[in-house]
Design a protein around this motif. Structure first.
Motif, PDB file in Angstrom:
ATOM      1  N   ALA A 255      -0.226  -9.115  -7.140  1.00 53.33           N
ATOM      2  CA  ALA A 255      -1.346  -9.872  -7.698  1.00 53.33           C
ATOM      3  C   ALA A 255      -2.518  -9.961  -6.721  1.00 53.33           C
ATOM      4  CB  ALA A 255      -0.875 -11.275  -8.085  1.00 53.33           C
ATOM      5  N   TRP A 256      -2.217  -9.944  -5.432  1.00 57.06           N
ATOM      6  CA  TRP A 256      -3.229 -10.116  -4.383  1.00 57.06           C
ATOM      7  C   TRP A 256      -4.013  -8.829  -4.113  1.00 57.06           C
ATOM      8  CZ3 TRP A 256      -2.387  -9.542   1.399  1.00 57.06           C
ATOM      9  CH2 TRP A 256      -3.398 -10.143   2.136  1.00 57.06           C
ATOM     10  N   ILE A 257      -3.443  -7.702  -4.482  1.00 59.72           N
ATOM     11  CA  ILE A 257      -4.019  -6.399  -4.113  1.00 59.72           C
ATOM     12  C   ILE A 257      -5.519  -6.292  -4.408  1.00 59.72           C
ATOM     13  CG2 ILE A 257      -4.034  -3.941  -4.760  1.00 59.72           C
ATOM     14  CD1 ILE A 257      -0.993  -4.018  -4.771  1.00 59.72           C
ATOM     15  N   PRO A 258      -6.008  -6.622  -5.607  1.00 56.22           N
ATOM     16  CA  PRO A 258      -7.431  -6.377  -5.882  1.00 56.22           C
ATOM     17  C   PRO A 258      -8.382  -7.361  -5.210  1.00 56.22           C
ATOM     18  CG  PRO A 258      -6.131  -6.608  -7.913  1.00 56.22           C
ATOM     19  CD  PRO A 258      -5.311  -7.135  -6.799  1.00 56.22           C
ATOM     20  N   TYR A 259      -7.845  -8.375  -4.575  1.00 50.04           N
ATOM     21  CA  TYR A 259      -8.693  -9.452  -4.081  1.00 50.04           C
ATOM     22  C   TYR A 259      -8.859  -9.452  -2.562  1.00 50.04           C
ATOM     23  CZ  TYR A 259      -7.739 -10.989  -8.821  1.00 50.04           C
ATOM     24  OH  TYR A 259      -7.615 -11.036 -10.187  1.00 50.04           O
ATOM     25  N   ALA A 260      -8.235  -8.555  -1.875  1.00 53.58           N
ATOM     26  CA  ALA A 260      -8.289  -8.590  -0.411  1.00 53.58           C
ATOM     27  C   ALA A 260      -8.006  -7.208   0.158  1.00 53.58           C
ATOM     28  CB  ALA A 260      -7.296  -9.630   0.120  1.00 53.58           C
ATOM     29  N   LYS A 261      -7.627  -7.159   1.400  1.00 56.59           N
ATOM     30  CA  LYS A 261      -7.462  -5.891   2.118  1.00 56.59           C
ATOM     31  C   LYS A 261      -6.512  -4.902   1.433  1.00 56.59           C
ATOM     32  CE  LYS A 261      -6.557  -4.078   6.746  1.00 56.59           C
ATOM     33  NZ  LYS A 261      -6.358  -4.439   8.174  1.00 56.59           N
ATOM     34  N   PRO A 262      -5.430  -5.343   0.761  1.00 54.30           N
ATOM     35  CA  PRO A 262      -4.548  -4.345   0.128  1.00 54.30           C
ATOM     36  C   PRO A 262      -5.242  -3.469  -0.901  1.00 54.30           C
ATOM     37  CG  PRO A 262      -3.448  -6.470   0.247  1.00 54.30           C
ATOM     38  CD  PRO A 262      -4.861  -6.716   0.663  1.00 54.30           C
ATOM     39  N   PHE A 263      -6.433  -3.882  -1.372  1.00 60.14           N
ATOM     40  CA  PHE A 263      -7.142  -3.067  -2.363  1.00 60.14           C
ATOM     41  C   PHE A 263      -7.503  -1.696  -1.813  1.00 60.14           C
ATOM     42  CE2 PHE A 263     -11.037  -1.929  -4.838  1.00 60.14           C
ATOM     43  CZ  PHE A 263     -10.409  -1.785  -6.072  1.00 60.14           C
ATOM     44  N   HIS A 264      -7.489  -1.560  -0.484  1.00 57.97           N
ATOM     45  CA  HIS A 264      -7.825  -0.247   0.079  1.00 57.97           C
ATOM     46  C   HIS A 264      -6.817   0.813  -0.351  1.00 57.97           C
ATOM     47  CE1 HIS A 264      -4.707  -0.798   3.263  1.00 57.97           C
ATOM     48  NE2 HIS A 264      -4.744   0.522   3.328  1.00 57.97           N
ATOM     49  N   MET A 265      -5.623   0.384  -0.792  1.00 59.28           N
ATOM     50  CA  MET A 265      -4.651   1.354  -1.277  1.00 59.28           C
ATOM     51  C   MET A 265      -5.169   2.082  -2.511  1.00 59.28           C
ATOM     52  SD  MET A 265      -0.993  -0.601  -0.718  1.00 59.28           S
ATOM     53  CE  MET A 265      -1.366  -1.895  -1.881  1.00 59.28           C
ATOM     54  N   LEU A 266      -6.046   1.437  -3.279  1.00 52.41           N
ATOM     55  CA  LEU A 266      -6.663   2.063  -4.447  1.00 52.41           C
ATOM     56  C   LEU A 266      -8.061   2.596  -4.122  1.00 52.41           C
ATOM     57  CD1 LEU A 266      -5.703  -0.584  -7.184  1.00 52.41           C
ATOM     58  CD2 LEU A 266      -4.483   1.492  -6.551  1.00 52.41           C
ATOM     59  N   SER A 267      -8.849   1.749  -3.469  1.00 51.45           N
ATOM     60  CA  SER A 267     -10.245   2.128  -3.231  1.00 51.45           C
ATOM     61  C   SER A 267     -10.365   3.299  -2.257  1.00 51.45           C
ATOM     62  CB  SER A 267     -11.038   0.927  -2.696  1.00 51.45           C
ATOM     63  OG  SER A 267     -10.472   0.427  -1.502  1.00 51.45           O
ATOM     64  N   SER A 268      -9.450   3.386  -1.302  1.00 49.64           N
ATOM     65  CA  SER A 268      -9.527   4.484  -0.342  1.00 49.64           C
ATOM     66  C   SER A 268      -9.288   5.826  -1.026  1.00 49.64           C
ATOM     67  CB  SER A 268      -8.502   4.288   0.780  1.00 49.64           C
ATOM     68  OG  SER A 268      -8.822   3.152   1.547  1.00 49.64           O
ATOM     69  N   PHE A 269      -8.302   5.869  -1.910  1.00 48.05           N
ATOM     70  CA  PHE A 269      -8.048   7.118  -2.629  1.00 48.05           C
ATOM     71  C   PHE A 269      -9.238   7.468  -3.520  1.00 48.05           C
ATOM     72  CE2 PHE A 269      -6.343   9.625  -6.177  1.00 48.05           C
ATOM     73  CZ  PHE A 269      -5.791  10.678  -5.474  1.00 48.05           C
ATOM     74  N   ALA A 270      -9.774   6.468  -4.214  1.00 48.97           N
ATOM     75  CA  ALA A 270     -10.956   6.704  -5.049  1.00 48.97           C
ATOM     76  C   ALA A 270     -12.122   7.190  -4.201  1.00 48.97           C
ATOM     77  CB  ALA A 270     -11.332   5.422  -5.797  1.00 48.97           C
ATOM     78  N   ASN A 271     -12.236   6.658  -2.994  1.00 47.53           N
ATOM     79  CA  ASN A 271     -13.332   7.044  -2.110  1.00 47.53           C
ATOM     80  C   ASN A 271     -13.206   8.498  -1.661  1.00 47.53           C
ATOM     81  OD1 ASN A 271     -15.656   5.601  -1.152  1.00 47.53           O
ATOM     82  ND2 ASN A 271     -14.948   5.988   0.929  1.00 47.53           N
ATOM     83  N   VAL A 272     -11.973   8.919  -1.405  1.00 50.30           N
ATOM     84  CA  VAL A 272     -11.751  10.308  -1.004  1.00 50.30           C
ATOM     85  C   VAL A 272     -12.019  11.244  -2.181  1.00 50.30           C
ATOM     86  CG1 VAL A 272     -10.083  11.957  -0.082  1.00 50.30           C
ATOM     87  CG2 VAL A 272     -10.096   9.612   0.769  1.00 50.30           C
TER      88      VAL A 272
END
Length: 728
Positions: A255-272
């Motif tokens: 639940a916390w993933i989209p609201y803090a640092k764990p979101f990089h697991m999604l955003s980093s891949f999207a960024n690449v």
């Protein structure tokens, strides 16, 4: 020990959980997914509010996804200059993905195979293989987390601690650690309660823990009495407690993933996936609409630049390689990206508007911070998630230019270029004067056809030290019997560095003048003395849609096409051109034996920008010199400090980047103080290192030379090329 041995090679999925607890578990799972989904939606809805990106980001999507998956799964960027960090992140990533896949398999087994097909595949050999892989990769995951904890809290790696370090960083790493350890504890308790069956040896970590529980004599009631059984300390009670604790921590984390640092697991891949493979070496063009703004508000940033901010993991790799930060300039690339992110999130929470960038303490980013950037692209090269720092930095610099908040020395440079076409403010008529000392005439490319149209550049044309380099290169081309010519007073500044300082429209004027002039010339190849010119002609001029500006009465050109869009005109740095001449046998360097021990500095715009590392080295070694590499070389080269306008600005810095680089040559190379010559392939580097040699007190220890000067000496043409400067 009172146990009930497990007969089948499988296990019960929800052992010890009542039907009511089962219902509660899935209610919490539903809430968790809902909170996660809403958070992801909010993130991507915010990106949609960002400005459109002028570059294609989702073309060839399948190729992009495959390429991004290769980069992410191989962790190749994490291994860059950091073996420990690469292994650490690989263990965490591969372990996490394996555990995620293992959980997904359980869902398929539970709701697909059993509920729908009334069958099961999670038994026998499949079960054994599953258990072994999960234990092995789970162990790697825990080891990786342990390595991260050691680096963060025991070693206290300097990269990880800064003003943006916060409680979320601690919570992120400790939550992962709790999930990893909790999973093994839960499995060990289950194996012990089942009587430690022999087939569970494949779960070697859990099996070992079960043996430990057996050694201490942990009480058990047997699997048939699983659940919370009074207050006694037994394996069933401990398993129940561990199961719920593990589940609740997992629900919180998801639940916390989209609201803090764990979101990089999604955003980093999207960024690449959405990266620009030419990021930095080309910059976004500005619209011809004079009402367009650059960074008046956070909404001026593109959706990709907002994604960059969310992709940042605070790892500090960009900061650790930044020459501006190393020289105590007020720039930290990570903090600029995170300051923008923090401001955006503060606004979304009801905070007050601030100027994005300005002089003084009232803006999000201070102007002096952006003036410190050398545009060397080291931050982008080091970033494991492909953040395009230089694009955001250029946007901020353009805003400073729009506001008139430009360093006074850069304002003088702009004025010189506008009035005289060069950064020195010298007369355009004097641009070709350096040729008068040669023993031969240099052709005018405006009047006769040539093979090479040579763009000499400002410093080789006007700076006395670099004139020697220009004469050396002219002598080399003459010796190779090459047809070459220059533009004399029709050559102007290339515009690369003033563009990176933010003066976009002056850059357009210069680009339009040059392509219009080239259209009236007959030549095969453009050859550049300066890597900055080489980069901007090769990668940036072809991106300009001159039709947008051709009708503007302020623009001194009528050219209305897109120049060299298909790459029909080849653009070379001179080392590439001369290397070809050597390979073709037109310039003979065989048998040359210069008895020097030298080191070579990779210019940012030739190396990191354009991946040309070999041509300069091959020419150096062809002269007979012994080349001793710097510790920081090729893509890891340390900037001279002259890029991004640094050549014209004065900074209070200690040490200067040029001084640090010369120190590195004399102290950190294998040859050390035996290095006689510091070799460059860039006029700006020549200027910066000649200055650093003096201010650093190295005048008697090392000589700064260009590769062209080595070649001229090797072929015995030094006297023809070199005219001593009176000041020397």
């Amino acid at each position: 020990m009172n146990t009930l041995a497990q007969a089948d090679v499988a296990r019960e999925t929800y052992w010890g959980i009542t039907s009511v607890e089962y219902a509660v578990f899935y209610f919490l799972a539903f809430v968790t997914v809902a909170v996660f989904t809403y958070g992801v939606y909010r993130r991507f809805a915010r990106y949609a509010q960002g400005d459109g990106d002028s570059l294609p980001r989702l073309d060839e999507l399948q190729r992009r996804v495959v390429s991004a998956a290769k980069i992410v799964l191989s962790n190749e960027k994490q291994f860059n200059r950091d073996l420990y960090g690469g292994l650490m992140h690989s263990f965490i990533l591969w372990g996490f993905l394996t555990l995620f896949i293992a959980t997904s398999i359980l869902m398929v087994e539970e709701y697909g195979a059993q509920k729908l097909l009334h069958a099961s595949f999670w038994n026998g050999d499949f079960y054994l293989a599953y258990q072994f892989i999960v234990d092995a990769m789970g162990l790697l995951f825990v080891v990786g987390i342990g390595m991260a904890l050691y680096r963060r809290y025991w070693v206290r790696n300097h990269r990880l601690w800064d003003r943006h370090t916060s409680l979320e960083d601690d919570l992120f790493i400790w939550t992962l650690f709790a999930l990893g350890i909790g999973g093994f504890l839960l499995e060990g308790l289950r194996v012990y309660s089942a009587g430690i069956p022999d087939h569970e040896t494949v779960s070697f970590v859990a099996y070992g823990m079960a043996l430990g529980f057996d050694a201490i004599g942990l009480a058990t009631l047997g699997p048939e009495q699983a659940g919370l059984n009074g207050a006694g300390l037994n394996v069933e009670n401990l398993h129940w407690l561990a199961w719920w604790t593990h589940s609740l921590i997992a629900f919180f984390f998801i639940a916390w993933i989209p609201y803090a640092k764990p979101f990089h697991m999604l955003s980093s891949f999207a960024n690449v996936v959405t990266r620009d493979e030419k990021a930095g070496k080309r910059l976004p063009n500005v619209p011809s609409d004079l009402d367009a703004t650059n960074a008046e508000s956070i909404d001026d940033f593109t959706w990709k630049e907002l994604l960059d901010q969310d992709a940042c993991t605070k790892c500090g790799r960009c900061s650790s390689v930044c020459p501006a930060k190393a020289s105590d300039r007020p720039l930290d690339p990570r903090n600029v990206i995170l300051d923008l992110k923090s401001y955006r999130e503060d606004l979304e929470a009801g905070g007050e508007d601030q100027p994005i960038v300005a002089h003084g303490g009232t803006s999000v980013i201070d102007a002096e911070t952006m003036e410190s950037c050398m545009a060397c692209m080291a931050c982008m090269d080091a970033c494991p998630v492909e953040i395009e720092h230089l694009k955001s930095f250029t946007r901020l610099n353009r805003q400073l230019t729009d506001q008139g908040d430009i360093d006074s020395s850069m304002q003088d440079v702009f004025q010189n270029v506008m009035q005289n076409g060069n950064t020195f403010g010298d007369s355009p008529r004097n641009r070709g004067d350096w040729t008068e000392e040669l023993e031969f005439d240099v052709a005018d490319a405006r009047e006769e056809e040539v093979d090479y149209l040579w763009y000499v550049g400002d410093f080789p044309s006007y700076d006395e030290r670099n004139k020697q380099v220009a004469r050396s290169l002219a002598t080399i081309l003459k010796e190779a019997d090459v047809s070459f010519g220059i533009l004399f007073d029709d050559e102007k500044f290339d515009g690369n560095d003033i563009r990176r300082v933010g003066e976009e429209f002056l850059y357009i004027e210069l680009a339009g003048h040059h392509v219009e002039t080239w259209e009236d010339c007959e030549f095969d190849t453009i050859v550049c003395t300066d890597p900055h010119s080489y980069n901007t002609f090769k990668n940036e001029y072809p991106e300009v849609d001159f039709e947008e500006f051709a009708d503007d009465p302020m623009m001194p050109f009528e050219y209305d096409e897109q120049w060299n869009k298909d790459g029909e005109v080849e653009v070379y740095h001179w080392t590439q051109a001369v290397e070809e001449l050597v390979q073709d046998g037109r310039l003979d360097l065989t048998g040359t034996e210069l008895d020097y021990t030298v080191t070579y500095h990779d210019p940012c715009h030739l190396g990191r920008y354009n991946d040309e590392y070999e041509a300069p080295r091959e020419l150096i070694t062809a002269t007979g010199c012994t080349l001793d590499e710097m510790p920081r070389n090729r893509s890891n080269s340390f900037c001279c400090g002259g890029g991004g306008g640094g050549l014209w600005m004065d900074f209070e810095e200690e040490p200067k980047p040029s001084e640090e680089r010369i120190r590195e040559a004399l102290e950190d190379t294998d040859a050390g103080s035996d290095v006689e010559k510091f070799v460059v392939a860039c006029p700006m580097c020549m200027t910066m290192y000649e200055d650093g040699r003096k201010t650093g007190g190295y005048e008697d220890e090392i000589e700064i030379v260009d590769i062209a000067e080595l070649i001229v000496e090797a072929i015995g043409k030094t006297e023809e090329a070199k005219v001593e400067v009176a000041a020397d």
